[in-house]
Design an enzyme around this catalytic site. Structure first.
Site: not given
Lengths: 288, 229
Positions: A1-3, A32, A137
């Site tokens: 995912m990651c933000g 995320r 993130t």
């Protein structure tokens, strides 16, 4: 995912609040990416080169090199007169415990393992002023949860990259870039993307040109946000696998993986909110 | 008299729990949801025939699995709005992100703005009407239902489509594998006019649309089609 998040201020009035807004955006994107977080803030050019380094004994290092330094948790910004850059680079290269995280007239770059709100608090992000900044993130997929694996990755002086997605051809690309003279600290795919952009720009591409070249050479999923000395740029892969939302008012332009990251920005209720199109480079610049 | 749920103080679970607890004959039929702030999974899985108005932008999967409610998003909706809707009506006043109406079996999804990539992916009977344009790979593997686009369609419209019907008023960047333009007959025009009216686009001429659907060449494996799978 990651933000990923980005905030670019069009007017100086909000500059003292930049870090506070970025910290809130990062904290929201914890869902995320809870593994690590990082950010780059572009502040004032005070006439020296800001070298962001991390490692043990940074105060002693600065004293030994007779440099002004601002320590923040595990990182420090060394203020290096341009005339001494080569000497300082050589000294740092001989100290394997110290990692150079970023370099620039305006950019400071921080990243650590931990929840985004904790990482932002450890570095005092909320109190940082600046014209623009980007952050990340991480939910690790392609390599280990380490500080080295955290974003942003620098792509050159006053330039860095955050990435949501995963690249599938990063091993082949890494071998090609090693032949071009690039060294890699990690197995991370985003580090390869950062080096790729650096290489394209070394070969004469503009940032926009380098991103366009990436559409051909980078195989995988990505939404990129690139921070530069004067602004930031956004690119999504042609499939738009990873989410992206942008918002703009007369005061600022903001990027978030999700709209949730933007909800506390001043004037968001009246902002123009839209989704960036696939394979299109969006860039915002301000007078240097 | 309407019910108010303020998501600045209540949780998503409070909202959905209250809506799920409604009996089919409830007289609490109008719900206002305040401060949605882009939160995910708002107003999902409602069976009661109520109207839910979301006062702002919604996050992912808003009104997913709708079983008969009318859900109005007074802003933009994130990924997968009305995904797997079975019945009812979902209306987005702004834009919708990717995969709007994904896998939906029934009901009506109206998007007043644009819908981005993969609108109506694997749709199974829903009627989708988009006032603006749709992104690439819309109606991918669409099995049944209709997708009506008042604006333009992006690349690979209707790729690997089964029996859904697609109507586009503007340009189509490209058609996907096995998707072809088809003749627009009176029956199609009449049904399209009725859908446009139901969606609130009364003044739009059904005769200004072109129809697309399956050429039915990919239903069964044929070695000459291997490149298309």
């Amino acid at each position: 995912m990651c933000g990923i998040v980005g905030l670019f201020l069009k007017r100086p009035g909000l500059e003292p609040e930049l870090g506070g807004h970025l910290a809130a955006m990062l904290a929201t994107m914890r869902d995320r990416g809870p593994d690590s977080a990082g950010f780059a803030v572009f502040g004032r050019d005070n006439g020296t080169v800001k070298l962001t380094v991390r490692g043990p004994g940074l105060q002693a290092l600065a004293a030994r090199l007779e440099l002004d330094a601002d320590q923040r948790d595990t990182h420090a910004v060394l203020h290096v007169p341009a005339s001494r850059m080569e000497e300082v680079r050589t000294a740092l290269a001989s100290d394997p415990a110290v990692t150079v995280v970023g370099e620039g007239r305006r950019m400071e770059l921080y990243k650590e393992v931990g929840l985004p709100a904790d990482v932002a608090a450890r570095f005092g992000l909320s109190a940082m002023a600046g014209t623009h900044g980007i952050g990340h993130t991480r939910m690790a997929t392609e390599s280990a949860v380490t500080t080295d694996g955290a974003h942003p990755y620098t792509t050159g002086p006053d330039q860095c990259l955050v990435h949501n997605g995963s690249l599938s051809n990063h091993n082949a690309l890494r071998r090609r870039l090693v032949r071009e003279g690039y060294a890699f600290e990690t197995e991370n795919d985003t580090e390869v993307a950062a080096a790729y952009l650096s290489w394209r720009m070394r070969e004469g591409d503009t940032l926009e040109g380098a991103l366009h070249a990436g559409l051909k050479d980078l195989d995988g999923f990505y939404t990129f946000v690139v921070g530069t000395r004067t602004g930031f740029a956004v690119l999504r892969d042609p499939v738009c696998c990873k989410p992206a939302v942008m918002a703009e008012t007369a005061e600022w332009v903001a990027f978030g993986s999700e709209y949730r990251a933007l909800v506390d920005l001043p004037g968001i209720a009246d902002a123009r909110v839209w989704e960036p199109e696939p394979a299109r480079v969006y860039a915002w610049e301000r007078a240097a | 008299m309407s019910e108010h749920i303020d998501l600045a103080v209540a949780t998503t679970r409070d909202l959905n729990g209250a809506l799920h607890a409604l009996p089919p004959d409830t007289n609490r039929t109008l719900w206002r949801v305040l401060n949605p702030r882009g939160q995910h999974a708002l107003a999902v899985g409602i069976d009661a025939p109520v109207r839910v108005e979301i006062a702002g932008h919604a996050g992912y999967y808003c009104a997913g699995m709708n079983g008969g409610a009318t859900v109005v998003v007074e802003g933009n909706a994130g990924n997968g709005v009305a995904e797997n809707m079975m019945a009812g009506r979902v209306e987005v006043r702004g834009d919708a992100s990717a995969a709007a109406g994904a896998t939906a079996h029934g009901g009506l999804l109206v998007i007043h703005g644009n819908a981005s990539a993969r609108c109506g992916i694997s749709m199974k009977g829903v009627d989708i009407v988009v006032g603006g344009s749709v992104g690439h790979m819309s109606a991918f593997m669409a099995q049944a239902g209709t997708l009506t686009v008042l604006g333009d369609a992006g690349d690979s419209l209707g790729d690997s489509i089964y029996e859904a019907q697609l109507f586009v008023r503007g340009s189509v960047a490209s058609l996907g594998a096995d998707c072809v333009e088809k003749e627009m007959r009176d029956t199609h025009r009449a049904a399209l006019a009725a859908r446009l009216q139901a969606a609130g686009f009364d003044g739009v001429d059904a005769g200004s649309f072109r129809r697309y659907g399956s050429a039915r060449r990919l239903y069964h494996f044929h070695v000459d089609n291997a490149g298309n799978y």
